[in-house]
Motif scaffolding. Structure first.
Motif, PDB file in Angstrom:
ATOM      1  N   THR A  98      -9.163   2.603  -6.458  1.00 23.19           N
ATOM      2  CA  THR A  98      -9.691   3.800  -7.133  1.00 23.19           C
ATOM      3  C   THR A  98      -8.588   4.658  -7.774  1.00 23.19           C
ATOM      4  O   THR A  98      -8.898   5.663  -8.399  1.00 23.19           O
ATOM      5  N   LYS A  99      -7.321   4.289  -7.605  1.00 24.23           N
ATOM      6  CA  LYS A  99      -6.229   5.164  -8.053  1.00 24.23           C
ATOM      7  C   LYS A  99      -5.970   5.019  -9.557  1.00 24.23           C
ATOM      8  O   LYS A  99      -6.511   4.128 -10.203  1.00 24.23           O
ATOM      9  N   ASN A 100      -5.121   5.893 -10.084  1.00 16.87           N
ATOM     10  CA  ASN A 100      -4.919   5.952 -11.545  1.00 16.87           C
ATOM     11  C   ASN A 100      -4.417   4.636 -12.121  1.00 16.87           C
ATOM     12  O   ASN A 100      -4.726   4.290 -13.256  1.00 16.87           O
TER      13      ASN A 100
ATOM     14  N   SER B  69       0.344   4.918  -4.684  1.00 16.56           N
ATOM     15  CA  SER B  69      -0.731   4.020  -4.274  1.00 16.56           C
ATOM     16  C   SER B  69      -1.345   3.340  -5.489  1.00 16.56           C
ATOM     17  O   SER B  69      -1.621   3.995  -6.494  1.00 16.56           O
ATOM     18  N   PHE B  70      -1.578   2.050  -5.362  1.00 13.22           N
ATOM     19  CA  PHE B  70      -2.279   1.306  -6.412  1.00 13.22           C
ATOM     20  C   PHE B  70      -3.594   0.747  -5.870  1.00 13.22           C
ATOM     21  O   PHE B  70      -4.056  -0.329  -6.257  1.00 13.22           O
ATOM     22  N   TYR B  71      -4.177   1.482  -4.944  1.00 15.37           N
ATOM     23  CA  TYR B  71      -5.498   1.153  -4.397  1.00 15.37           C
ATOM     24  C   TYR B  71      -6.519   1.135  -5.538  1.00 15.37           C
ATOM     25  O   TYR B  71      -6.302   1.738  -6.594  1.00 15.37           O
TER      26      TYR B  71
ATOM     27  N   GLU C 101       7.555  12.395  -0.949  1.00 15.72           N
ATOM     28  CA  GLU C 101       6.379  12.832  -1.693  1.00 15.72           C
ATOM     29  C   GLU C 101       5.264  11.800  -1.594  1.00 15.72           C
ATOM     30  O   GLU C 101       5.487  10.625  -1.882  1.00 15.72           O
ATOM     31  N   ASP C 102       4.080  12.265  -1.217  1.00 19.35           N
ATOM     32  CA  ASP C 102       2.896  11.412  -1.285  1.00 19.35           C
ATOM     33  C   ASP C 102       2.329  11.562  -2.688  1.00 19.35           C
ATOM     34  O   ASP C 102       1.671  12.550  -3.016  1.00 19.35           O
ATOM     35  N   CYS C 103       2.634  10.564  -3.528  1.00 17.55           N
ATOM     36  CA  CYS C 103       2.232  10.579  -4.949  1.00 17.55           C
ATOM     37  C   CYS C 103       1.030   9.671  -5.181  1.00 17.55           C
ATOM     38  O   CYS C 103       0.869   9.121  -6.278  1.00 17.55           O
ATOM     39  N   ALA C 104       0.191   9.495  -4.165  1.00 18.06           N
ATOM     40  CA  ALA C 104      -0.951   8.585  -4.292  1.00 18.06           C
ATOM     41  C   ALA C 104      -1.863   8.972  -5.455  1.00 18.06           C
ATOM     42  O   ALA C 104      -2.536   8.118  -6.028  1.00 18.06           O
ATOM     43  N   HIS C 105      -1.889  10.272  -5.801  1.00 20.37           N
ATOM     44  CA  HIS C 105      -2.751  10.732  -6.903  1.00 20.37           C
ATOM     45  C   HIS C 105      -1.943  11.007  -8.165  1.00 20.37           C
ATOM     46  O   HIS C 105      -2.488  11.548  -9.124  1.00 20.37           O
TER      47      HIS C 105
ATOM     48  N   PRO D 183       4.829  16.458   1.230  1.00 21.85           N
ATOM     49  CA  PRO D 183       3.861  17.125   0.360  1.00 21.85           C
ATOM     50  C   PRO D 183       3.014  16.093  -0.391  1.00 21.85           C
ATOM     51  O   PRO D 183       3.487  14.997  -0.690  1.00 21.85           O
ATOM     52  N   VAL D 184       1.775  16.455  -0.658  1.00 18.90           N
ATOM     53  CA  VAL D 184       0.839  15.582  -1.391  1.00 18.90           C
ATOM     54  C   VAL D 184       0.477  16.294  -2.689  1.00 18.90           C
ATOM     55  O   VAL D 184       0.075  17.455  -2.664  1.00 18.90           O
ATOM     56  N   HIS D 185       0.637  15.624  -3.811  1.00 22.47           N
ATOM     57  CA  HIS D 185       0.246  16.219  -5.105  1.00 22.47           C
ATOM     58  C   HIS D 185      -1.259  15.987  -5.270  1.00 22.47           C
ATOM     59  O   HIS D 185      -1.699  15.020  -5.891  1.00 22.47           O
TER      60      HIS D 185
ATOM     61  N   SER E 237       0.850  -1.194   0.000  1.00 23.46           N
ATOM     62  CA  SER E 237       0.000   0.000   0.000  1.00 23.46           C
ATOM     63  C   SER E 237       0.882   1.239   0.000  1.00 23.46           C
ATOM     64  O   SER E 237       2.092   1.161   0.275  1.00 23.46           O
ATOM     65  N   CYS E 238       0.269   2.376  -0.284  1.00 23.82           N
ATOM     66  CA  CYS E 238       0.983   3.647  -0.175  1.00 23.82           C
ATOM     67  C   CYS E 238       1.202   3.992   1.292  1.00 23.82           C
ATOM     68  O   CYS E 238       2.195   4.623   1.653  1.00 23.82           O
ATOM     69  N   THR E 239       0.280   3.559   2.141  1.00 22.98           N
ATOM     70  CA  THR E 239       0.444   3.789   3.576  1.00 22.98           C
ATOM     71  C   THR E 239       1.731   3.122   4.052  1.00 22.98           C
ATOM     72  O   THR E 239       2.536   3.725   4.778  1.00 22.98           O
TER      73      THR E 239
ATOM     74  N   ALA F 276      -4.089   8.624   6.020  1.00 24.07           N
ATOM     75  CA  ALA F 276      -2.899   7.768   5.951  1.00 24.07           C
ATOM     76  C   ALA F 276      -1.608   8.577   5.935  1.00 24.07           C
ATOM     77  O   ALA F 276      -0.592   8.126   6.486  1.00 24.07           O
ATOM     78  N   THR F 277      -1.637   9.752   5.311  1.00 32.42           N
ATOM     79  CA  THR F 277      -0.425  10.582   5.246  1.00 32.42           C
ATOM     80  C   THR F 277       0.038  10.913   6.661  1.00 32.42           C
ATOM     81  O   THR F 277       1.229  10.855   6.972  1.00 32.42           O
ATOM     82  N   VAL F 278      -0.907  11.261   7.507  1.00 38.33           N
ATOM     83  CA  VAL F 278      -0.600  11.683   8.873  1.00 38.33           C
ATOM     84  C   VAL F 278      -0.357  10.460   9.770  1.00 38.33           C
ATOM     85  O   VAL F 278       0.563  10.451  10.596  1.00 38.33           O
TER      86      VAL F 278
END
Ligand SMILES: *Cc1c(COP(=O)(O)O)cnc(C)c1O
Length: 400
Positions: free
Chosen positions: A197-199, A193-195, A168-172, A142-144, A71-73, A100-102
């Protein structure tokens, strides 16, 4: 309107009859066949497909090193640990992000510090970030947001001046670029993240990019029990090898079953991005006359990842609250999301850190007014038309 029964045309109860699920990914036969092949080969866990997925993702990003995790977490947690973050340290993150970032910061024993967002980009505001740096600040995350790159020209000098580690939080932000450079390569660590709903999805999954060999080596050990060697090497035909536990690690490895999906998702990444861009632009045009706030156009010399299309509903303009729009869209048969209520709105953070929503006014306002519409490569033109029709019915004053 063509799909509706004659009765429904006379009394159109809702924009569509079958519910449009928010964030449903586009899965094709190639992924299905690859998963079935792994099942038949009975190699389900971490193995050659994970290694191939890591290599292909690394090549796509032009990164030095990549490690796949579950996970990205997990990616954020391991990156912070590998950066040496721990008790006594402060780590700054935006106040408008997923929990999750926090949480990843909290799990290292460090103290999370929030910085407000820029209300136009919805990304961390570099000047508020600068104002929150202290002697104890060790790292920033930072989160994009939504796939729009953070203002790196303002953030990178802070990283250098205060000797911070950037994660970098690149989940998006798989496809995101800023001034010709790719998201995930600005920091010492880039987390994806490859959850579902992600890209790019593997169901659940994540990836860590690093610049340094030593960082990826530490990440790999931490991701698999603290073992000195990969399990799949242990069980290869090179013969049994003893492993050693060199620290108390975690169980964060990716399975071949997940990588089987990711390999084919990666092949269609560009075509899916093009499709989401078209949908994003279609929404942007369609809603121009409605009493809602649309996202800012992508900034020059950037590439937006088009992960989320968010509108904002100000009750004073729209005559309806955001939550009423959420309910209205659901009643119209359209699944919607909220990304996100600001972090201080959640009781845990308020109780533990004393954070008040008012102290992060832009995040608070966006969090209370924002609503995400479906934006997946899976959407057909008809689906997109249904979403637009539903927004007009729920928010439109004259156009319904
Ligand atoms: C989805 C998401 C995460 C967590 O990703 P997982 O792979 O579900 O752990 C972290 N940060 C942001 C901004 C996200 O949207």
């Amino acid at each position: 309107m063509s799909r509706r029964s004659p009765e429904a045309v006379l009394t159109p109860v809702r924009a569509r009859e079958d519910f449009l699920v928010f964030g449903a990914p586009q899965i094709e036969e190639a992924e299905i066949d690859e998963v079935v092949a792994s099942m038949r080969a009975a190699w389900l866990g971490t193995g050659p497909k994970v290694a191939r997925f890591e290599q292909q993702f690394r090549e796509y990003k032009g990164a030095s090193h990549a490690a796949a995790v579950n996970s990205c977490t997990a990616a954020l947690h391991l990156s912070l640990l590998a950066a040496g973050v721990g008790p006594g340290d402060e780590v700054i993150a935006p106040s408008l992000t997923f929990g999750a970032t926090v949480n990843a910061i909290i799990h290292t024993g460090a103290t999370p510090i929030l910085a407000d967002i820029d209300p136009t980009s919805m990304n961390i505001d570099p000047s508020d970030l600068a104002a929150r740096i202290t002697d104890r600040t060790r790292a920033i995350v930072p989160v994009h947001f939504a796939g729009r790159p953070c203002e790196m020209d303002d953030i990178e000098p802070l990283v250098d001046r205060f000797s911070l580690t950037m994660i970098e939080d690149c989940a998006h932000a798989v496809e995101t670029e800023y001034h010709g450079r790719k998201a995930g390569l600005f920091g010492a660590f880039g987390c994806f993240s490859f959850y579902a709903t992600k890209n790019l999805t593997t169901g659940e999954g994540g990836m860590i990019l690093t610049r340094l060999e030593s960082d990826i080596a530490r990440v790999r050990i931490l991701a698999l029990h603290g073992m000195s060697q990969d399990a799949w090497k242990r069980f290869s035909d090179e013969g049994y090898r003893h492993y050693q536990i060199v620290e108390a690690g975690f169980k964060y490895n990716m399975m071949d079953l997940q990588a089987a999906i990711g390999l084919h998702q990666l092949e269609r990444l560009e075509e899916n991005w093009v499709r989401r861009q078209a949908v994003w632009n279609r929404y942007q045009e369609a809603f121009a006359g409605l009493p809602l706030l649309r996202p800012a156009e992508p900034a020059p010399e950037t590439r937006h990842g088009y992960h989320l299309y968010t509108i904002q509903i100000d009750e004073a303009d729209a005559g309806i609250t955001r939550d009423e729009v959420l309910e209205g869209m659901t009643a119209q048969g359209i699944g919607v999301g909220v990304h996100y209520m600001s972090i201080p709105e959640h009781p845990f953070y308020e109780q533990r850190y004393g954070w008040k929503p008012d102290d992060y006014p832009h995040s608070m306002r966006v969090g209370r007014q924002t609503l995400s519409l479906p934006l997946s490569a899976r959407l057909t033109d008809r689906d997109v038309a249904d979403v637009i029709e539903a927004v007009f019915r729920v928010v439109g004053r004259s156009s319904a």
